[in-house]
Design a protein around this motif. Structure first.
Motif, short mmCIF file in Angstrom:
data_model
loop_
_atom_site.label_atom_id
_atom_site.label_comp_id
_atom_site.label_asym_id
_atom_site.label_seq_id
_atom_site.Cartn_x
_atom_site.Cartn_y
_atom_site.Cartn_z
N SER A 75 40.83 34.73 45.17
CA SER A 75 39.56 35.00 45.83
C SER A 75 38.41 34.57 44.93
CB SER A 75 39.45 36.51 46.12
OG SER A 75 38.19 36.82 46.65
N PRO A 76 37.33 34.06 45.50
CA PRO A 76 36.16 33.73 44.68
C PRO A 76 35.73 34.92 43.84
CG PRO A 76 35.86 32.98 46.94
CD PRO A 76 37.11 33.79 46.93
N ARG A 77 35.29 34.64 42.62
CA ARG A 77 34.93 35.70 41.67
C ARG A 77 33.43 35.92 41.63
NH1 ARG A 77 38.68 36.88 37.57
NH2 ARG A 77 40.77 36.82 38.45
N LEU A 78 33.07 37.16 41.40
CA LEU A 78 31.67 37.51 41.15
C LEU A 78 31.35 37.22 39.69
CD1 LEU A 78 31.71 40.99 42.93
CD2 LEU A 78 30.62 38.92 43.81
N PRO A 79 30.08 36.92 39.38
CA PRO A 79 29.72 36.72 37.97
C PRO A 79 29.78 38.03 37.21
CG PRO A 79 27.76 36.72 39.36
CD PRO A 79 28.93 36.74 40.30
N ARG A 209 25.69 53.66 44.19
CA ARG A 209 24.43 52.94 43.97
C ARG A 209 24.66 51.46 43.71
NH1 ARG A 209 22.11 56.11 39.67
NH2 ARG A 209 22.25 57.74 41.28
N SER A 210 25.75 51.15 43.00
CA SER A 210 26.03 49.75 42.67
C SER A 210 26.93 49.06 43.69
CB SER A 210 26.70 49.67 41.29
OG SER A 210 27.99 50.28 41.32
N ARG A 211 27.45 49.83 44.66
CA ARG A 211 28.43 49.30 45.62
C ARG A 211 29.59 48.66 44.84
NH1 ARG A 211 26.36 49.01 50.80
NH2 ARG A 211 27.76 47.30 51.39
N GLY A 212 30.09 49.43 43.89
CA GLY A 212 31.02 48.89 42.90
C GLY A 212 32.49 49.03 43.25
N ARG A 213 33.32 49.17 42.23
CA ARG A 213 34.77 49.13 42.38
C ARG A 213 35.44 50.33 41.70
NH1 ARG A 213 35.75 43.56 43.54
NH2 ARG A 213 34.01 43.03 44.92
N ILE A 214 36.52 50.77 42.32
CA ILE A 214 37.41 51.76 41.70
C ILE A 214 38.79 51.11 41.63
CG2 ILE A 214 38.49 54.04 41.88
CD1 ILE A 214 36.07 54.91 43.56
N VAL A 215 39.33 51.02 40.43
CA VAL A 215 40.65 50.43 40.21
C VAL A 215 41.52 51.49 39.55
CG1 VAL A 215 41.94 48.53 39.20
CG2 VAL A 215 39.55 48.18 39.88
N LEU A 329 38.32 43.97 39.96
CA LEU A 329 36.93 44.23 39.61
C LEU A 329 35.98 43.12 40.05
CD1 LEU A 329 37.37 45.63 35.99
CD2 LEU A 329 36.54 46.92 37.97
N LEU A 330 36.46 41.87 40.07
CA LEU A 330 35.55 40.74 40.25
C LEU A 330 35.77 39.92 41.52
CD1 LEU A 330 35.17 39.28 36.63
CD2 LEU A 330 33.53 40.63 37.93
N ALA A 331 36.92 40.04 42.15
CA ALA A 331 37.15 39.25 43.36
C ALA A 331 36.19 39.68 44.46
CB ALA A 331 38.59 39.42 43.84
N VAL A 332 35.69 38.70 45.19
CA VAL A 332 34.79 39.02 46.31
C VAL A 332 35.53 39.89 47.33
CG1 VAL A 332 33.48 38.03 48.23
CG2 VAL A 332 33.43 36.92 45.98
N GLN A 333 36.79 39.56 47.58
CA GLN A 333 37.62 40.36 48.48
C GLN A 333 38.90 40.76 47.74
OE1 GLN A 333 36.84 41.57 51.37
NE2 GLN A 333 34.87 40.48 51.55
#
Length: 404
Positions: A75-79, A209-215, A329-333
């Motif tokens: 998947s495309p990665r976020l910076p 707030r960050s619309r972040g990730r839980i792994v 953590l970084l994949a768009v999807q």
């Protein structure tokens, strides 16, 4: 049936064009997963040519190839930018390796350890950038969790908290559920479930707030009844279900939740044979008399030997797990579940699709095959006799020919 080379060639041309495009875009990597996929497609091609009409064979092979390449595509990665991530359990193993990689990528890493002077903590201090911050935290102590929450809020005020990696966990006993003290179940739940729950809930305002990730690092032992892993597996099952629930409930907030289900890897705790031997000795020393007589010391020794042998087969390279955490953590999807390590695909296929008896035998052959408990061996006292031991001595015993 006559083979039909032209439909096969058309399907392979489509698959090759798609694969070449993905390779040029760096969405696909040359490696064993791709080679294995091509081998399976070749087997499917052979089967389709013999069982299906030409157009049906073309459709099946082309569709399968397209789906397989889509699954293999990265998947495309976020910076990375200024993203901050909190990782638990960084004293060793997956946590330490992940902290190193994310720090090298430019993340702001908050790494929790049980002891600030542990070898793993000192290693992170020595080899990582000043961006990495070490925090002492024991997940069984609410005060430690509260201190970690305050530290995280303070140190991510300017960047926000992008991700939480629930990696900390423990497995302290290998034994049948009946042989495992209830206190061990509670201890596993405190670390593997309740600690992760309390920390995750405390960080949700920042993650929303960050619309972040839980792994979260779980285990296949939470999906399947691995022999002698009841205390560990039940806590990981609860953790995985909790994260599945969070995944649904937090979707409107933009938070993506991923679960890592790794195979057995050679982390420091896995390789610590002396530690496992000591835990076996403690188990034998504290077993109730009735259980020790029913199962026998040889039974526990056999379990321990089989467990240590299975650990000797553990995978030495931790990078598949670290890569899965990074992708989550970084994949768009990102995927909802990751299965890093060899053999998990076959294991899950057997678990979900084969009869229960075959599933049980597979896990026993793959992991631990318990011996026959002493009370069930030929020539031993019956189960009724073993149960009588638990009720105490007969108040009117018969004279024994060997009594003194």
């Amino acid at each position: 049936m006559e083979s039909w080379p032209w439909p096969s060639g058309g399907a392979w041309l489509l698959v090759a064009a798609r694969a070449l495009l993905q390779l040029l875009r760096a969405d696909l990597r040359l490696g064993r997963p791709l080679l294995a996929a091509l081998a399976l497609l070749a087997a499917l091609d052979w089967l389709c040519q013999r069982l299906l009409p030409p157009l049906a064979a073309l459709a099946v092979l082309a569709a399968t190839g397209w789906i397989v390449l889509s699954r293999l595509a990265r998947s495309p990665r976020l910076p990375v930018a200024t993203r901050a991530v909190l990782i638990t359990g960084c004293d060793s193993g997956f946590g330490k390796a992940t902290a190193k990689k994310l720090d090298a990528m430019g993340f702001t890493v908050l790494a929790t350890v049980l002891k600030l002077d542990s070898p793993g903590a000192l290693e992170l201090q020595a080899c990582c950038s000043p961006r990495l911050k070490l925090l002492q935290m024991d997940l069984t102590k609410p005060a430690d969790i509260s201190r970690t929450l305050e530290f995280t809020k303070t140190h991510t005020a300017s960047t926000g908290l992008w991700g939480l990696v629930n990696n900390a966990g423990q497995n302290i006993l290998v034994a049948d559920a009946e042989l495992s003290p209830v206190a061990t179940f509670r201890n596993s739940m405190e670390v593997n479930f309740f600690g992760a729950l309390e920390l995750t809930k405390g960080l949700l305002p920042l993650l929303r707030r960050s619309r972040g990730r839980i792994v979260t690092v779980s285990s296949p032992a939470g999906d399947m009844p691995f022999p002698c892993l009841a205390t560990y597996g039940t806590s990981k099952a609860a953790l995985a279900l909790l994260m599945d629930t969070f995944s649904c409930e937090l979707l409107p907030w933009g938070i993506k939740v991923s679960i890592i289900q790794p195979a057995c890897f050679k982390t420091e705790s896995v390789q610590n044979v002396d530690q496992w031997e000591e835990r076996k000795r403690q188990l034998l020393a504290n077993l109730p008399r009735e259980l020790l007589q029913a199962y026998g010391e040889d039974y526990v020794e056999h379990l321990s030997g089989q467990f240590l042998h299975s650990l000797s087969q553990a995978l030495p390279d931790l990078s598949p797990v670290v890569d899965a955490i990074t992708d989550a953590l970084l994949a768009v999807q990102p995927h909802h579940r990751y299965y890093p390590g060899h053999g998990l695909g076959i294991m899950y296929f057997i678990h979900y699709y084969l009869p229960e008896g075959l599933r049980r035998r597979f896990l026993q052959s793959f992991f631990i095959s318990p011996s026959v408990p002493r009370a069930l061996q030929p020539g031993q006292p019956s189960l009724t006799s073993a149960q009588d031991v638990a009720h105490g001595p007969d108040p009117n015993p018969s004279p024994s020919p060997t009594a003194q």
